[in-house]
Motif scaffolding. Structure first.
Motif, PDB file in Angstrom:
ATOM      1  N   GLY A   1       1.145  -1.395   0.682  1.00 44.11           N
ATOM      2  CA  GLY A   1       0.148  -0.674   0.017  1.00 44.11           C
ATOM      3  C   GLY A   1       1.349   0.991   0.787  1.00 44.11           C
ATOM      4  N   LYS A   2       2.383   1.026   0.203  1.00 44.34           N
ATOM      5  CA  LYS A   2       2.693   2.399  -0.265  1.00 44.34           C
ATOM      6  C   LYS A   2       2.597   2.905  -1.262  1.00 44.34           C
ATOM      7  N   GLY A   3       3.236   2.768  -2.432  1.00 39.37           N
ATOM      8  CA  GLY A   3       2.792   3.309  -3.515  1.00 39.37           C
ATOM      9  C   GLY A   3       1.605   3.718  -3.547  1.00 39.37           C
ATOM     10  N   SER A   4       0.145   3.066  -3.433  1.00 40.05           N
ATOM     11  CA  SER A   4      -1.432   3.642  -3.328  1.00 40.05           C
ATOM     12  C   SER A   4      -1.265   5.426  -2.688  1.00 40.05           C
ATOM     13  N   THR A   5      -0.907   4.508  -1.399  1.00 46.64           N
ATOM     14  CA  THR A   5      -0.800   6.039  -0.151  1.00 46.64           C
ATOM     15  C   THR A   5      -0.010   6.650  -0.851  1.00 46.64           C
ATOM     16  N   ILE A   6       0.605   6.657  -1.298  1.00 48.61           N
ATOM     17  CA  ILE A   6       1.435   8.009  -1.813  1.00 48.61           C
ATOM     18  C   ILE A   6       0.770   8.537  -3.778  1.00 48.61           C
ATOM     19  N   GLN A   7       0.839   7.922  -4.370  1.00 50.82           N
ATOM     20  CA  GLN A   7      -0.593   8.249  -5.155  1.00 50.82           C
ATOM     21  C   GLN A   7      -2.083   9.054  -4.808  1.00 50.82           C
TER      22      GLN A   7
ATOM     23  N   LEU B   1       8.365  15.718   6.945  1.00 48.33           N
ATOM     24  CA  LEU B   1       7.555  16.035   7.880  1.00 48.33           C
ATOM     25  C   LEU B   1       6.853  15.567   8.652  1.00 48.33           C
ATOM     26  N   LEU B   2       5.743  14.149   8.391  1.00 48.82           N
ATOM     27  CA  LEU B   2       5.095  13.004   8.566  1.00 48.82           C
ATOM     28  C   LEU B   2       5.769  11.538   7.913  1.00 48.82           C
ATOM     29  N   SER B   3       5.584  11.021   9.139  1.00 47.45           N
ATOM     30  CA  SER B   3       5.982   9.396   8.746  1.00 47.45           C
ATOM     31  C   SER B   3       5.093   8.601   8.453  1.00 47.45           C
ATOM     32  N   ILE B   4       4.546   8.006   7.457  1.00 47.18           N
ATOM     33  CA  ILE B   4       3.826   6.776   7.285  1.00 47.18           C
ATOM     34  C   ILE B   4       4.739   5.695   7.451  1.00 47.18           C
ATOM     35  N   ILE B   5       3.068   4.074   7.828  1.00 43.65           N
ATOM     36  CA  ILE B   5       3.368   3.104   8.608  1.00 43.65           C
ATOM     37  C   ILE B   5       2.252   2.424   7.785  1.00 43.65           C
ATOM     38  N   THR B   6       2.013   2.042   6.590  1.00 43.96           N
ATOM     39  CA  THR B   6       1.155   1.644   5.368  1.00 43.96           C
ATOM     40  C   THR B   6       0.600   0.237   6.735  1.00 43.96           C
ATOM     41  N   ASN B   7       0.744  -0.992   6.211  1.00 40.10           N
ATOM     42  CA  ASN B   7       0.595  -2.081   7.388  1.00 40.10           C
ATOM     43  C   ASN B   7       1.722  -3.131   7.560  1.00 40.10           C
TER      44      ASN B   7
ATOM     45  N   ILE C   1      11.610   4.037  10.203  1.00 40.42           N
ATOM     46  CA  ILE C   1      11.848   5.627   9.759  1.00 40.42           C
ATOM     47  C   ILE C   1      11.027   6.436  10.817  1.00 40.42           C
ATOM     48  N   ILE C   2      10.725   6.288  11.680  1.00 44.48           N
ATOM     49  CA  ILE C   2      10.094   7.478  12.820  1.00 44.48           C
ATOM     50  C   ILE C   2      11.213   8.276  13.211  1.00 44.48           C
ATOM     51  N   LYS C   3      11.418   9.625  13.279  1.00 45.37           N
ATOM     52  CA  LYS C   3      11.772  10.352  13.542  1.00 45.37           C
ATOM     53  C   LYS C   3      11.595  11.257  14.837  1.00 45.37           C
ATOM     54  N   PRO C   4      12.713  11.579  15.500  1.00 44.08           N
ATOM     55  CA  PRO C   4      11.941  12.453  16.773  1.00 44.08           C
ATOM     56  C   PRO C   4      11.417  13.738  16.531  1.00 44.08           C
ATOM     57  N   SER C   5      10.170  13.620  17.297  1.00 50.64           N
ATOM     58  CA  SER C   5       9.609  14.432  17.203  1.00 50.64           C
ATOM     59  C   SER C   5       8.025  14.831  16.110  1.00 50.64           C
ATOM     60  N   VAL C   6       8.508  13.833  15.158  1.00 53.46           N
ATOM     61  CA  VAL C   6       8.126  13.574  13.251  1.00 53.46           C
ATOM     62  C   VAL C   6       6.654  12.877  14.075  1.00 53.46           C
ATOM     63  N   PRO C   7       5.354  13.438  13.815  1.00 54.77           N
ATOM     64  CA  PRO C   7       4.203  12.795  13.719  1.00 54.77           C
ATOM     65  C   PRO C   7       4.233  11.158  12.777  1.00 54.77           C
ATOM     66  N   VAL C   8       3.243   9.876  13.892  1.00 54.30           N
ATOM     67  CA  VAL C   8       3.557   8.738  12.009  1.00 54.30           C
ATOM     68  C   VAL C   8       2.329   8.749  12.544  1.00 54.30           C
ATOM     69  N   LEU C   9       2.075   8.100  10.813  1.00 56.55           N
ATOM     70  CA  LEU C   9       0.488   7.317  10.705  1.00 56.55           C
ATOM     71  C   LEU C   9       0.320   6.183  10.844  1.00 56.55           C
ATOM     72  N   THR C  10      -0.038   5.258  11.135  1.00 56.67           N
ATOM     73  CA  THR C  10      -0.028   3.991  10.812  1.00 56.67           C
ATOM     74  C   THR C  10      -1.006   3.272  10.014  1.00 56.67           C
ATOM     75  N   GLY C  11      -1.687   1.985   9.481  1.00 57.32           N
ATOM     76  CA  GLY C  11      -3.048   1.408   9.517  1.00 57.32           C
ATOM     77  C   GLY C  11      -2.061  -0.323   9.836  1.00 57.32           C
ATOM     78  N   ALA C  12      -1.103  -0.378  10.358  1.00 55.19           N
ATOM     79  CA  ALA C  12      -0.770  -1.630  11.325  1.00 55.19           C
ATOM     80  C   ALA C  12      -2.030  -2.044  11.951  1.00 55.19           C
ATOM     81  N   ASP C  13      -2.064  -3.330  11.847  1.00 54.62           N
ATOM     82  CA  ASP C  13      -3.488  -3.649  12.559  1.00 54.62           C
ATOM     83  C   ASP C  13      -3.155  -4.923  13.845  1.00 54.62           C
ATOM     84  N   GLN C  14      -2.173  -5.634  13.439  1.00 51.53           N
ATOM     85  CA  GLN C  14      -1.811  -6.618  14.947  1.00 51.53           C
ATOM     86  C   GLN C  14      -0.974  -6.427  15.674  1.00 51.53           C
TER      87      GLN C  14
END
Length: 434
Positions: free
Chosen positions: A51-57, A160-166, A189-202
């Motif tokens: 899902g990385k590429g799809s989220t980017i698109q 600015l943001l980090s995203i971990i899809t799943n 990829i998570i950096k100090p004080s940079v928000p992270v979004l994730t779709g991981a559900d396990q």
């Protein structure tokens, strides 16, 4: 001039560039020699199993609809190595890439003399991307990891943001055999004080991401907790859904990337837009959000390349990807016969990949393709428990015979590897005289 990795390797005079090389030390060194172009790039960093590429698109489509200029670095490429590096949907040109490669060439020699060894082909193209984006200064760059996260060549930026899809089981020989180990790499990829979004559900994977975010004093936005999506309906190529976050409620959103998993990816993209808009003050209006995300497309991912007969290509290359693909086919084409053409890399869990396909298909044709890690058609054939199956080691012969099978209402699915999809697209274009 530049079509494959070999073309870049030839220009740089690198003989062992194809070797897998984990770690970011070489990247940091070559980028220092290039003047640290990555520090001039404003970006969002995206990792995950699928899902990385799809989220980017989706992100790119929204931002471009608003009028922003957007650079993207994605992988792997399907048909041309220049696909990796794009500005506003246009590939880097041969001349632009050649100028950057020529600038890098003597620095690569210095790197080797200093004991760092040769750049890998992925490191070379990633370094070129940072130079290119530094030169053309887009409003935002969307950077996709190649493998994992912590030791990935792209992991030299402060986004600015980090995203971990799943998180799923892929590249287990390099990232680890447990979800905890794999999540540890992605969370790198998570950096100090940079928000992270994730779709991981396990739970085990999400726990690693949450702990890493806490350690880095980074706010963590989780799909299903801080942001929500609800799939409303699905019909032949479209998904309608609702989205909710602490910043916005959006009803009856529409995307043309089919699948429940794409609804989840859309949720991550919309959360990223919310943070840019409400936390960083970016001007992004609702019309651009709705129109942009609806226009988003991603080649080789549930891509309809022909309508009569219906031919769909999807680069699902691991068990999680195949499961999502099978669910999408069932929801969008219920009851229709599905003919499958399948090829995969031999280091993938092809046994687990085949099971969902066998449940939904009328027949499976196995083949192979030009890649040093490609599995043989016969090996895949022997792993399958299907009654209606056949194989041909020659891709072009297999594809030609495959398209003659079935009837007019059948769905023809080509899947198993993005590298394979690229070769099939090339061959179909030749057949159609393009």
């Amino acid at each position: 001039m530049f079509t494959t990795y070999d073309d870049i390797n030839h220009q740089l005079e690198i003989s062992d560039a194809g070797e897998m090389k984990m770690g970011i030390e070489r990247m940091q060194s070559i980028l220092r020699k290039l003047g640290n172009p990555e520090t001039n790039v404003r970006c969002i960093h995206v990792a995950g199993t699928n899902g990385k590429g799809s989220t980017i698109q989706m992100l790119q489509a929204i931002l471009r609809e608003q009028g922003y200029s957007v650079g993207t670095f994605t992988s792997p490429f399907l048909m041309n190595v220049k696909e990796h590096i794009q500005l506003n949907g246009e590939w880097i040109s041969d001349d632009e890439l050649k100028q950057i490669i020529m600038k890098m060439k003597p620095l690569v020699r210095e790197l080797e003399k200093e004991g760092f060894g040769s750049l890998s082909e992925f490191e070379a193209v990633a370094a070129a991307a940072y130079v290119f984006f530094s030169q053309c200064s887009p409003d935002l760059c969307l950077i996709e990891t190649g493998l994992g996260g912590r030791t990935d060549a792209t992991n030299v930026i402060l986004p600015l943001l980090s995203i971990i899809t799943n998180i799923g089981y892929d590249h287990v020989n390099l990232l680890g055999t447990s979800l905890t180990e794999i999540a540890g790499h992605k969370a790198g990829i998570i950096k100090p004080s940079v928000p992270v979004l994730t779709g991981a559900d396990q739970s085990e994977a999400l726990s690693v991401i949450e702990k890493t975010a806490l350690k880095n004093h980074s706010r963590c936005y989780r799909l299903g907790k801080e942001m929500y999506t609800e799939r409303i309906r699905a019909k032949e190529g479209k998904e309608v859904f609702c989205y909710r976050s602490p910043y916005s409620n959006r009803n009856l959103m529409e995307i043309t990337m089919p699948g429940k998993h794409q609804v989840n990816n859309a949720g991550l993209a919309l959360m990223a837009i919310d943070l840019l808009k409400y936390e960083r003050g970016w001007e992004i209006d609702e019309e651009s959000i709705r129109n942009g995300i609806k226009k988003a497309k991603w080649a080789g991912r549930f891509e309809t390349v022909n309508n009569h007969p219906k031919i769909i290509m999807d680069g699902a290359h691991n068990p999680e990807g195949i499961l999502a693909l099978a669910e999408t086919l069932k929801s969008h084409f219920p009851g229709k016969p599905i003919q499958v053409l399948f090829a995969a890399l031999k280091d993938k869990d092809t046994g687990s990949m085949l099971k969902p396909l066998e449940e939904i298909s009328s027949s499976i044709t196995f083949t192979s393709f030009k890649h040093h890690r490609a599995d043989s058609a016969r090996s895949l054939y022997e792993k399958s428990t299907m009654n209606e199956k056949q194989y041909d080691e020659d891709l072009e012969a297999a594809l030609t015979k495959f398209l003659k099978r079935g009837k007019g209402k059948d769905i023809f699915l080509i899947t198993g590897s993005l590298y394979f999809i690229g070769e099939c697209k090339n061959f179909l274009q030749k057949l159609n005289g393009k």
